[in-house]
Enzyme design. Structure first.
Site, PDB file in Angstrom:
ATOM      1  N   LEU A 124       1.064  -1.254  -0.147  1.00 26.35           N
ATOM      2  CA  LEU A 124      -0.041   0.104  -0.022  1.00 26.35           C
ATOM      3  C   LEU A 124       0.802   1.366  -0.205  1.00 26.35           C
ATOM      4  O   LEU A 124       1.737   1.528   0.809  1.00 26.35           O
ATOM      5  CB  LEU A 124      -0.902  -0.007   1.257  1.00 26.35           C
ATOM      6  CG  LEU A 124      -1.956   1.069   1.222  1.00 26.35           C
ATOM      7  CD1 LEU A 124      -3.246   0.729   1.859  1.00 26.35           C
ATOM      8  CD2 LEU A 124      -1.563   2.413   1.819  1.00 26.35           C
ATOM      9  N   HIS A 233       7.034   2.771  11.419  1.00 30.02           N
ATOM     10  CA  HIS A 233       7.522   4.014  10.724  1.00 30.02           C
ATOM     11  C   HIS A 233       6.461   4.983  10.679  1.00 30.02           C
ATOM     12  O   HIS A 233       5.116   4.717  10.758  1.00 30.02           O
ATOM     13  CB  HIS A 233       7.886   3.827   9.400  1.00 30.02           C
ATOM     14  CG  HIS A 233       8.732   4.781   8.571  1.00 30.02           C
ATOM     15  ND1 HIS A 233       8.073   5.765   8.082  1.00 30.02           N
ATOM     16  CD2 HIS A 233       9.987   4.485   8.257  1.00 30.02           C
ATOM     17  CE1 HIS A 233       9.121   6.581   7.395  1.00 30.02           C
ATOM     18  NE2 HIS A 233      10.180   5.948   7.412  1.00 30.02           N
TER      19      HIS A 233
END
Length: 348
Positions: A124, A233
């Site tokens: 994605l 992240h």
């Protein structure tokens, strides 16, 4: 904006997307031959020429006005069937001493292939200029993420019992992974980018060959590396939040390179799968009033020519959804066709 399967003519745009993803985005390496093979694999999967356990369904988000790809996402039908699929599993070992009257529990990492045979939602990515901003770009990230549940619900017999998603781990401002520096770098004579690239290209045999088979005691890791275990992240946080709303949870599995979490669920328990339903289509001439904020997500019900997009209105009490001509054209449907619909406000 609409979702569709990737095709051969998208190769240049897909490679441009791959160059924008950044460090740690393992599943979309900047390698033209590899990306061309991914496209060919997707075409074969949508034509149902590939065995079910080897299918890759790769989708792109298309900006129809300018003919540009705004993002992408994918579903792996089953992982680990052809190439080993490794994780670390976070566990606990207990130690006790009767003589000293002490009992200690210590966190450990075990090399695991426990997810072999599960489906995976992956790859994605949404270009920054398509995130938020004007009304045309509202909920593009949600479209990328959630349309996969409509696809899996509509073609449920093509998928196994469970689904997972690997999330990108923590990197510092220099693009360095503290988890890798403390652990993986001692076993592989490679830098992170090279090891990550090999993994993205499906060349994973070196992991089982070089990684230790015994448990790794996490107290031996640095404080900085331990702090990365199960963390994501900063750019991955929105994607993780959407997956959690769907019911995917972290069960203690992490990426062996960057320590990022792997979240998972039974497919039939995923909210987007459970709450989606089929509706019949009616089409009216002209343009109909649109909702100021997209709420209804729709997907076509045929494997060939699959499309997905936001709708301005939902179905009536009889289960009929009325589209204007632009919506019907975007989804490539006509009156009497069916759509799979998800009310994302109800889902939330």
């Amino acid at each position: 904006m609409r979702m569709r399967p990737i095709v051969e003519t998208d190769l240049d745009e897909l490679q441009a997307l791959a160059r924008e993803t950044g460090v740690g985005f393992t599943s979309l390496p900047d390698n033209r031959d590899f990306l061309a093979a991914r496209i060919a694999s997707t075409v074969s999967a949508f034509e149902e020429r590939t065995p079910v356990d080897q299918r890759l369904y790769f989708f792109v988000l298309e900006d129809e006005e300018i003919g540009r790809l705004a993002g992408c996402c994918a579903i792996e039908g089953q992982v680990g069937r052809e190439v080993p699929f490794y994780h670390y599993r976070l566990g606990t070992l207990a130690h006790s001493s009767v003589q000293l009257d002490l009992h200690r529990t210590i966190d450990t990492l075990f090399l695991s292939s426990d997810h072999t045979g599960d489906a995976e939602v992956a790859s994605l990515f949404l270009r920054p200029e398509y995130r938020g901003g004007d009304h045309r770009h509202q909920r593009n990230g949600a479209l990328l993420s959630m349309m996969r549940w409509l696809f899996m619900a509509e073609f449920r017999d093509r998928f196994p019992g469970k689904v997972l998603a690997e999330m990108r781990g923590v990197f510092d401002e220099r693009g360095r992974s503290p988890f890798w520096e403390c652990l993986g770098s001692h076993f592989f004579p490679l830098d992170f980018d090279e090891a990550d690239k090999l993994t993205g290209l499906g060349q994973k045999s070196f992991i089982g060959e070089l990684m230790p088979k015994f448990p790794i005691y996490t107290p031996f890791l640095s404080d900085e590396a331990r702090a990365c275990i199960g963390q994501v992240h900063e750019h991955t946080r929105p994607a993780l939040a959407m997956l959690k709303k769907q019911g995917l949870r972290w069960e203690g599995y992490i990426d062996i390179f960057d320590g990022g979490p792997t979240v998972e669920a039974y497919i039939d328990d995923v909210r987007g799968v459970r709450l989606s339903r089929r509706c019949r289509v009616e089409v009216k001439a002209g343009s109909l009033e649109q909702s100021p904020r997209p709420r209804w997500l729709a997907a076509t019900t045929g494997m060939a020519g699959f499309r997905s997009a936001w709708l301005g209105r939902g179905p009536d009490e009889e289960g009929v959804v009325t589209l204007d001509e632009a919506e019907a054209r975007r989804l490539e449907v006509a009156a009497g066709d069916t759509l799979r619909i998800l009310d994302t406000e109800e889902e939330a």
